[in-house]
Write a protein that holds these residues in place. Structure first.
Motif, PDB file in Angstrom:
ATOM      1  N   ARG A 217       0.837  -1.199   0.000  1.00 22.17           N
ATOM      2  CA  ARG A 217       0.000   0.000   0.000  1.00 22.17           C
ATOM      3  C   ARG A 217       0.880   1.260   0.000  1.00 22.17           C
ATOM      4  O   ARG A 217       0.578   2.239  -0.684  1.00 22.17           O
ATOM      5  CB  ARG A 217      -0.920  -0.001   1.231  1.00 22.17           C
ATOM      6  CG  ARG A 217      -1.915  -1.147   1.260  1.00 22.17           C
ATOM      7  CD  ARG A 217      -3.138  -0.868   0.398  1.00 22.17           C
ATOM      8  NE  ARG A 217      -3.986   0.145   0.995  1.00 22.17           N
ATOM      9  CZ  ARG A 217      -4.917  -0.103   1.919  1.00 22.17           C
ATOM     10  NH1 ARG A 217      -5.097  -1.350   2.366  1.00 22.17           N
ATOM     11  NH2 ARG A 217      -5.662   0.867   2.389  1.00 22.17           N
ATOM     12  N   VAL A 218       1.942   1.235   0.776  1.00 27.81           N
ATOM     13  CA  VAL A 218       2.873   2.371   0.820  1.00 27.81           C
ATOM     14  C   VAL A 218       3.529   2.559  -0.535  1.00 27.81           C
ATOM     15  O   VAL A 218       3.627   3.682  -1.048  1.00 27.81           O
ATOM     16  CB  VAL A 218       3.941   2.169   1.926  1.00 27.81           C
ATOM     17  CG1 VAL A 218       4.996   3.265   1.846  1.00 27.81           C
ATOM     18  CG2 VAL A 218       3.291   2.168   3.301  1.00 27.81           C
ATOM     19  N   LEU A 219       3.975   1.453  -1.125  1.00 26.55           N
ATOM     20  CA  LEU A 219       4.610   1.529  -2.434  1.00 26.55           C
ATOM     21  C   LEU A 219       3.629   2.032  -3.487  1.00 26.55           C
ATOM     22  O   LEU A 219       3.995   2.812  -4.374  1.00 26.55           O
ATOM     23  CB  LEU A 219       5.161   0.156  -2.840  1.00 26.55           C
ATOM     24  CG  LEU A 219       5.965   0.107  -4.143  1.00 26.55           C
ATOM     25  CD1 LEU A 219       7.165   1.028  -4.082  1.00 26.55           C
ATOM     26  CD2 LEU A 219       6.408  -1.322  -4.429  1.00 26.55           C
ATOM     27  N   GLY A 220       2.380   1.617  -3.388  1.00 27.79           N
ATOM     28  CA  GLY A 220       1.361   2.100  -4.318  1.00 27.79           C
ATOM     29  C   GLY A 220       1.199   3.606  -4.241  1.00 27.79           C
ATOM     30  O   GLY A 220       1.038   4.284  -5.261  1.00 27.79           O
ATOM     31  N   PHE A 221       1.250   4.158  -3.016  1.00 30.04           N
ATOM     32  CA  PHE A 221       1.158   5.609  -2.842  1.00 30.04           C
ATOM     33  C   PHE A 221       2.355   6.298  -3.491  1.00 30.04           C
ATOM     34  O   PHE A 221       2.211   7.309  -4.184  1.00 30.04           O
ATOM     35  CB  PHE A 221       1.096   5.960  -1.354  1.00 30.04           C
ATOM     36  CG  PHE A 221       1.208   7.431  -1.091  1.00 30.04           C
ATOM     37  CD1 PHE A 221       0.125   8.278  -1.280  1.00 30.04           C
ATOM     38  CD2 PHE A 221       2.414   7.981  -0.672  1.00 30.04           C
ATOM     39  CE1 PHE A 221       0.230   9.644  -1.046  1.00 30.04           C
ATOM     40  CE2 PHE A 221       2.535   9.337  -0.438  1.00 30.04           C
ATOM     41  CZ  PHE A 221       1.433  10.174  -0.626  1.00 30.04           C
ATOM     42  N   PHE A 222       3.540   5.737  -3.275  1.00 32.44           N
ATOM     43  CA  PHE A 222       4.735   6.334  -3.872  1.00 32.44           C
ATOM     44  C   PHE A 222       4.668   6.310  -5.397  1.00 32.44           C
ATOM     45  O   PHE A 222       5.039   7.279  -6.056  1.00 32.44           O
ATOM     46  CB  PHE A 222       5.993   5.605  -3.384  1.00 32.44           C
ATOM     47  CG  PHE A 222       6.560   6.164  -2.117  1.00 32.44           C
ATOM     48  CD1 PHE A 222       7.576   7.093  -2.148  1.00 32.44           C
ATOM     49  CD2 PHE A 222       6.067   5.768  -0.891  1.00 32.44           C
ATOM     50  CE1 PHE A 222       8.100   7.615  -0.974  1.00 32.44           C
ATOM     51  CE2 PHE A 222       6.574   6.283   0.287  1.00 32.44           C
ATOM     52  CZ  PHE A 222       7.601   7.211   0.248  1.00 32.44           C
ATOM     53  N   GLU A 223       4.207   5.199  -5.933  1.00 30.28           N
ATOM     54  CA  GLU A 223       4.130   5.076  -7.386  1.00 30.28           C
ATOM     55  C   GLU A 223       3.128   6.074  -7.969  1.00 30.28           C
ATOM     56  O   GLU A 223       3.365   6.661  -9.030  1.00 30.28           O
ATOM     57  CB  GLU A 223       3.703   3.646  -7.771  1.00 30.28           C
ATOM     58  CG  GLU A 223       4.731   2.586  -7.451  1.00 30.28           C
ATOM     59  CD  GLU A 223       5.893   2.576  -8.418  1.00 30.28           C
ATOM     60  OE1 GLU A 223       5.825   3.272  -9.441  1.00 30.28           O
ATOM     61  OE2 GLU A 223       6.879   1.876  -8.152  1.00 30.28           O
ATOM     62  N   ALA A 224       2.016   6.287  -7.276  1.00 34.85           N
ATOM     63  CA  ALA A 224       0.948   7.132  -7.818  1.00 34.85           C
ATOM     64  C   ALA A 224       1.180   8.613  -7.567  1.00 34.85           C
ATOM     65  O   ALA A 224       0.892   9.451  -8.425  1.00 34.85           O
ATOM     66  CB  ALA A 224      -0.393   6.707  -7.204  1.00 34.85           C
ATOM     67  N   GLN A 225       1.684   8.974  -6.388  1.00 35.12           N
ATOM     68  CA  GLN A 225       1.755  10.379  -6.000  1.00 35.12           C
ATOM     69  C   GLN A 225       3.183  10.918  -5.964  1.00 35.12           C
ATOM     70  O   GLN A 225       3.481  11.963  -6.549  1.00 35.12           O
ATOM     71  CB  GLN A 225       1.110  10.559  -4.611  1.00 35.12           C
ATOM     72  CG  GLN A 225      -0.331  10.094  -4.534  1.00 35.12           C
ATOM     73  CD  GLN A 225      -1.258  10.902  -5.419  1.00 35.12           C
ATOM     74  OE1 GLN A 225      -1.020  12.078  -5.655  1.00 35.12           O
ATOM     75  NE2 GLN A 225      -2.315  10.275  -5.914  1.00 35.12           N
ATOM     76  N   VAL A 226       4.059  10.219  -5.271  1.00 39.22           N
ATOM     77  CA  VAL A 226       5.404  10.739  -5.053  1.00 39.22           C
ATOM     78  C   VAL A 226       6.203  10.782  -6.352  1.00 39.22           C
ATOM     79  O   VAL A 226       6.926  11.747  -6.617  1.00 39.22           O
ATOM     80  CB  VAL A 226       6.138   9.904  -3.985  1.00 39.22           C
ATOM     81  CG1 VAL A 226       7.564  10.401  -3.807  1.00 39.22           C
ATOM     82  CG2 VAL A 226       5.388   9.979  -2.664  1.00 39.22           C
ATOM     83  N   PHE A 227       6.063   9.752  -7.173  1.00 33.60           N
ATOM     84  CA  PHE A 227       6.784   9.737  -8.448  1.00 33.60           C
ATOM     85  C   PHE A 227       6.404  10.952  -9.296  1.00 33.60           C
ATOM     86  O   PHE A 227       7.244  11.592  -9.918  1.00 33.60           O
ATOM     87  CB  PHE A 227       6.480   8.451  -9.209  1.00 33.60           C
ATOM     88  CG  PHE A 227       7.351   8.227 -10.406  1.00 33.60           C
ATOM     89  CD1 PHE A 227       8.583   7.614 -10.290  1.00 33.60           C
ATOM     90  CD2 PHE A 227       6.947   8.661 -11.660  1.00 33.60           C
ATOM     91  CE1 PHE A 227       9.390   7.425 -11.401  1.00 33.60           C
ATOM     92  CE2 PHE A 227       7.745   8.479 -12.765  1.00 33.60           C
ATOM     93  CZ  PHE A 227       8.968   7.852 -12.642  1.00 33.60           C
ATOM     94  N   ASN A 228       5.132  11.291  -9.306  1.00 37.16           N
ATOM     95  CA  ASN A 228       4.643  12.464 -10.028  1.00 37.16           C
ATOM     96  C   ASN A 228       5.295  13.735  -9.493  1.00 37.16           C
ATOM     97  O   ASN A 228       5.739  14.600 -10.253  1.00 37.16           O
ATOM     98  CB  ASN A 228       3.116  12.546  -9.900  1.00 37.16           C
ATOM     99  CG  ASN A 228       2.543  13.787 -10.549  1.00 37.16           C
ATOM    100  OD1 ASN A 228       3.184  14.424 -11.368  1.00 37.16           O
ATOM    101  ND2 ASN A 228       1.338  14.150 -10.159  1.00 37.16           N
ATOM    102  N   ALA A 229       5.355  13.860  -8.157  1.00 33.81           N
ATOM    103  CA  ALA A 229       5.952  15.043  -7.538  1.00 33.81           C
ATOM    104  C   ALA A 229       7.435  15.169  -7.880  1.00 33.81           C
ATOM    105  O   ALA A 229       7.937  16.263  -8.170  1.00 33.81           O
ATOM    106  CB  ALA A 229       5.766  14.991  -6.023  1.00 33.81           C
ATOM    107  N   LEU A 230       8.142  14.040  -7.873  1.00 29.12           N
ATOM    108  CA  LEU A 230       9.574  14.054  -8.184  1.00 29.12           C
ATOM    109  C   LEU A 230       9.819  14.465  -9.633  1.00 29.12           C
ATOM    110  O   LEU A 230      10.727  15.259  -9.923  1.00 29.12           O
ATOM    111  CB  LEU A 230      10.184  12.674  -7.915  1.00 29.12           C
ATOM    112  CG  LEU A 230      10.205  12.213  -6.458  1.00 29.12           C
ATOM    113  CD1 LEU A 230      10.715  10.784  -6.362  1.00 29.12           C
ATOM    114  CD2 LEU A 230      11.056  13.139  -5.610  1.00 29.12           C
TER     115      LEU A 230
END
Length: 292
Positions: A217-230
């Motif tokens: 679930r944490v990785l899913g958040f990173f893939e969906a939101q954090v990657f976009n921000a980076l």
């Protein structure tokens, strides 16, 4: 020697061109003032967030390996969606126009140097980068191409790019990073890699983390939101560096225009003197003729 009419036209053209360059310079200054603090303030936070992202991905790989050893197919299904193309993707972010000084050629030079070292897929953003790649002596490979505005980043332009980036396990982005108003450097960022930067980080990788509610679930958040921000931060970094590079180019251009203005001023004075001397000579010749 050019005649006076030609020199006046030349002087008018140079003056008009000077006004255009001054306008470009002022526009760049205003845009820099608008975005500079925002981008620099978020840089440190997102750099640290990228480090967390690498650690989450590293933890995911360790977990998947442990589950494979246990042959736990049920749990492995949770991570199947995160399996990606192991081939690296090299992303070149350039521009659509050439009015950014030397920074785009410097980025492309770094890009092609690294491209010769490793077989990778290619994604190019910007017409200038596309043209430079097609005109280069690199072994031509198929590539994906996208355009985004040179100054106005919109989410609808980024989403199709992100759709391709998230398919890869390793994404290396080539862009320019703002250092200060004088210095902008070609830079490469490991956007989606779980590779660690130095030995100190490698020593930390043995630390165990607890993920709430679960790692997938944490990785899913990173893939969906954090990657976009980076990725968005990377593009904004490039915008800021290009504005600074344009300012440098405008300053150099204005310096050359001032040299041209001085040269034209001297040539106009010489042309005026030459014209006056010619009139005086014709006048004296007429007086001498009438005297006969």
């Amino acid at each position: 020697m050019p005649n006076l009419k030609f020199l006046k036209n030349e002087d008018q053209f140079v003056s008009t061109f000077k006004l255009i360059m001054q306008a470009y310079e002022q526009i760049s200054v205003m845009k820099m003032q608008k975005i500079r603090n925002t981008i620099l303030d978020s840089r440190d936070f997102l750099d640290r967030l990228a480090e967390v992202y690498r650690r989450v991905k590293y933890a995911q790989k360790q977990t998947v390996e442990e589950l494979r050893q246990k042959r736990d197919k049920k749990e492995l299904k949770k991570y199947a969606v995160f399996e990606k193309n192991p081939k690296p993707l090299y992303v070149l972010i350039s521009a659509n126009t050439k009015l950014f000084g030397d920074i785009i050629p410097e980025i492309f030079e770094l890009f092609q140097t690294e491209l010769r070292k490793q077989d990778s897929d290619i994604l190019i953003i910007g017409r200038v980068g596309k043209r430079m790649y097609e005109e280069s002596n690199l072994a031509k490979k198929p590539y994906l191409y996208f355009e985004i505005s040179d100054f106005d980043l919109k989410m609808e332009d980024v989403i199709p790019i992100l759709y391709h980036l998230v398919k890869y396990d390793k994404v290396r982005v080539f862009y320019s990073r703002f250092e200060n108003i004088i210095t902008q450097k070609a830079h490469v960022s490991n956007l989606a890699s779980d590779e660690f930067i130095n030995t100190e980080e490698q020593n930390k990788e043995a630390i165990k983390f607890l993920f709430e509610p679960t790692l997938d679930r944490v990785l899913g958040f990173f893939e969906a939101q954090v990657f976009n921000a980076l990725f968005s931060q990377t593009v904004h970094e490039l915008y800021l560096a290009r504005l600074a590079s344009r300012l440098k180019a405008m300053e150099r251009g204005l310096g050359q225009i001032e040299i041209m203005e001085k040269r034209l001023y001297l040539e106009k004075r010489k042309a005026k003197r030459s014209l006056e001397n010619k009139k005086q000579t014709e006048k004296f010749a007429g007086i001498a003729l009438w005297g006969k």
